[in-house]
Design an enzyme around this catalytic site. Structure first.
Site, PDB file in Angstrom:
ATOM      1  N   GLU A 233      47.678 -65.170  67.069  1.00  0.00           N
ATOM      2  CA  GLU A 233      49.021 -66.077  67.262  1.00  0.00           C
ATOM      3  C   GLU A 233      48.505 -67.463  66.843  1.00  0.00           C
ATOM      4  OE1 GLU A 233      50.713 -65.339  71.157  1.00  0.00           O
ATOM      5  OE2 GLU A 233      50.946 -63.246  70.729  1.00  0.00           O
TER       6      GLU A 233
ATOM      7  N   ASN B  36      45.728 -61.346  64.427  1.00  0.00           N
ATOM      8  CA  ASN B  36      46.590 -60.645  65.062  1.00  0.00           C
ATOM      9  C   ASN B  36      47.908 -61.629  65.467  1.00  0.00           C
ATOM     10  OD1 ASN B  36      47.565 -58.147  66.361  1.00  0.00           O
ATOM     11  ND2 ASN B  36      46.994 -59.421  68.244  1.00  0.00           N
TER      12      ASN B  36
ATOM     13  N   HIS C  40      55.799 -55.705  68.580  1.00  0.00           N
ATOM     14  CA  HIS C  40      56.545 -55.972  70.124  1.00  0.00           C
ATOM     15  C   HIS C  40      58.256 -55.838  69.306  1.00  0.00           C
ATOM     16  CE1 HIS C  40      53.574 -56.428  72.750  1.00  0.00           C
ATOM     17  NE2 HIS C  40      53.251 -57.615  72.229  1.00  0.00           N
TER      18      HIS C  40
ATOM     19  N   GLU D 154      50.241 -53.530  69.400  1.00  0.00           N
ATOM     20  CA  GLU D 154      50.612 -54.064  70.687  1.00  0.00           C
ATOM     21  C   GLU D 154      52.111 -53.304  70.816  1.00  0.00           C
ATOM     22  OE1 GLU D 154      50.439 -58.149  71.970  1.00  0.00           O
ATOM     23  OE2 GLU D 154      48.394 -58.204  71.130  1.00  0.00           O
TER      24      GLU D 154
ATOM     25  N   ASP E  58      55.406 -51.844  71.411  1.00  0.00           N
ATOM     26  CA  ASP E  58      56.190 -51.451  72.529  1.00  0.00           C
ATOM     27  C   ASP E  58      57.807 -51.517  71.983  1.00  0.00           C
ATOM     28  OD1 ASP E  58      56.432 -54.179  72.658  1.00  0.00           O
ATOM     29  OD2 ASP E  58      55.248 -54.116  74.626  1.00  0.00           O
TER      30      ASP E  58
HETATM   31  C1  XIL Z   1      50.360 -59.982  77.876  1.00  0.00           C
HETATM   32  C2  XIL Z   1      50.036 -59.112  78.834  1.00  0.00           C
HETATM   33  O1  XIL Z   1      50.632 -57.749  78.497  1.00  0.00           O
HETATM   34  C3  XIL Z   1      50.458 -59.567  80.092  1.00  0.00           C
HETATM   35  O2  XIL Z   1      50.128 -58.786  81.117  1.00  0.00           O
HETATM   36  C4  XIL Z   1      50.242 -61.090  80.360  1.00  0.00           C
HETATM   37  O3  XIL Z   1      50.613 -61.544  81.532  1.00  0.00           O
HETATM   38  C5  XIL Z   1      50.431 -62.069  79.163  1.00  0.00           C
HETATM   39  O4  XIL Z   1      49.858 -61.373  78.093  1.00  0.00           O
HETATM   40  N1  XIL Z   1      50.758 -60.820  72.773  1.00  0.00           N
HETATM   41  C6  XIL Z   1      49.722 -60.599  73.093  1.00  0.00           C
HETATM   42  C7  XIL Z   1      49.089 -59.920  74.245  1.00  0.00           C
HETATM   43  O5  XIL Z   1      48.544 -60.733  71.947  1.00  0.00           O
HETATM   44  O6  XIL Z   1      47.814 -60.533  74.592  1.00  0.00           O
HETATM   45  C8  XIL Z   1      50.166 -60.257  75.402  1.00  0.00           C
HETATM   46  O7  XIL Z   1      49.849 -59.531  76.553  1.00  0.00           O
HETATM   47  C9  XIL Z   1      51.438 -59.866  74.969  1.00  0.00           C
HETATM   48  C10 XIL Z   1      51.865 -60.751  73.595  1.00  0.00           C
END
Ligand code: XIL
Length: 377
Positions: free
Chosen positions: A179, A226, A261, A289, A291
């Protein structure tokens, strides 16, 4: 007498009414798509484990906690059944591994890596360099002033070298930088996330350094940049330019992670355009990631009940997404969900459940799962 008879009937009628109300409350609120149940199809077809479905295409992963890495739990059981890869949801982040300078805490991460090794799963490492979930000492001195470039660079090198070396040969891919690009910038004028302390100390050069340190520590690990919202034009172009610059300068980068996401209703066209664009970089792509909450956006009112509408939306969304992943399987080398099942997700809020996965709260396949399965038949 008349009155008494009337009262008896009134009492009987009231009891029936109360009983009827009560029994509606007993109905399982987690109603699944009744159409599926009527067709009977989804219920009758046996679920093929996800990792089997995709075994010829890419590993299927889940983000997990160390507690999940235990065969004696439902989560551990679901993991070995469905997934061929794991990522630590939090315990490999800088603040988890090195909260205090020079003091490394390996327990949680080791447990996940051991579990993966003994169950023949891959491990994606997440993450080495991030502005978030990183300890203050990485950026600030005791007076709260930003560190010099020299000190911060030494510390970054020390962190990356120690972590990557420990899991050399066990972690096959690392999110080296997470990020770093500025978001919500439709005009694309601000390139990097300038509020990141890494950026404040170095400008963008910390990104280059992080990849060099990671490659030195494990020449065989795949190294990823990422990010989220990568499918939107204003951000994907920045990511494209970053990766192109890194490659042009011989900085060792192997891939781009799209966090994934997304929402139901996310744009198929934006995803395909992004994959087409990144294909031109000659790098691997992983969905890191994934979801898909049941909502169209963050503004849609929340629910704690999984409705038929949600189920229908999710079936469409997951079918669309996995069709894309299969269409681009020549460049997609991994798909990881940011959790295992709907019982636990970082997206849940009081009064607003996200239900974002293919496995439900009991870690059983949802109707959307069977839509995905159908794509492979
Ligand atoms: C999130 C976790 O899922 C949570 O448990 C934590 O509180 C915050 O981080 N992008 C990312 C991940 O790269 O590391 C993040 O994970 C979600 C967003």
């Amino acid at each position: 007498m008349k009155n008494l008879r009337f009262n008896i009937w009134a009492i009987i009628a009231l009891s029936i009414f109360v009983f009827a109300c009560d029994s509606t409350e007993d109905v399982d609120p987690d109603v699944k798509d009744p159409q599926d149940q009527n067709n009977g199809k989804d219920e009758e077809v046996a679920a093929i484990p996800l990792k089997e479905l995709f075994k010829d295409h890419f590993p299927i992963g889940a983000a997990i906690t160390p507690q999940h890495a235990d065969l004696g739990t439902n989560h551990g059981e679901a993991l070995v059944k469905h997934f061929s890869s794991v990522t630590a949801e939090n315990v490999m982040k800088p603040d988890a591994l090195q909260r205090e300078k020079g003091v490394f805490t390996w327990d949680g991460a080791d447990r996940i890596v051991q579990f993966a090794k003994s169950n023949n799963m891959k491990v994606r490492g997440h993450t080495l360099t991030w502005h978030s979930q990183s300890p203050d000492w990485m950026f600030y001195d005791q007076n709260g002033a930003l560190l010099s470039k020299e000190v911060a660079l030494d510390q970054l090198e020390e962190h990356i070298t120690t972590v990557v070396s420990r899991y050399k040969g066990d972690v096959y891919a690392w999110d080296v930088v997470n990020e770093a690009m500025f978001d919500w910038d439709p005009n694309g004028e601000i390139i990097y996330r300038e509020d990141s302390p890494w950026y404040k100390i170095f400008g963008p050069s910390y990104i280059d350094s992080a990849f060099v340190f990671a490659r030195r520590a494990d020449p065989d690990a795949k190294l990823f940049y990422n990010d989220y919202n990568s499918i939107f034009s204003w951000k994907r172009n920045k990511i494209y330019n970053l990766v192109k610059r890194l490659k042009d300068n011989n900085i060792p980068i192997d891939g781009v992670g799209l966090q994934g996401h997304w929402f139901v209703g996310t744009s198929e066209e934006e995803i395909r355009t992004t994959l087409d664009l990144f294909r031109g970089l000659g790098v691997e792509i992983q969905i890191t990631e994934l979801d898909i909450p049941v909502y169209m956006s963050n503004d849609e009112p929340g629910s704690t009940v999984y409705t038929e509408t949600f189920s229908t939306r999710q079936k469409q969304a997951y079918k669309m997404l996995f069709q894309i992943f299969l269409d681009y399987k020549d460049i997609i080398t991994g798909v990881t969900f940011w959790g295992i099942g709907d019982d636990a997700t970082w997206l849940d809020k009081p009064g607003r459940k996200a239900f974002p996965f293919l496995l439900d709260e009991n870690l059983q396949p949802k109707p959307a799962y069977f839509e995905v399965q159908k794509l492979l038949n």
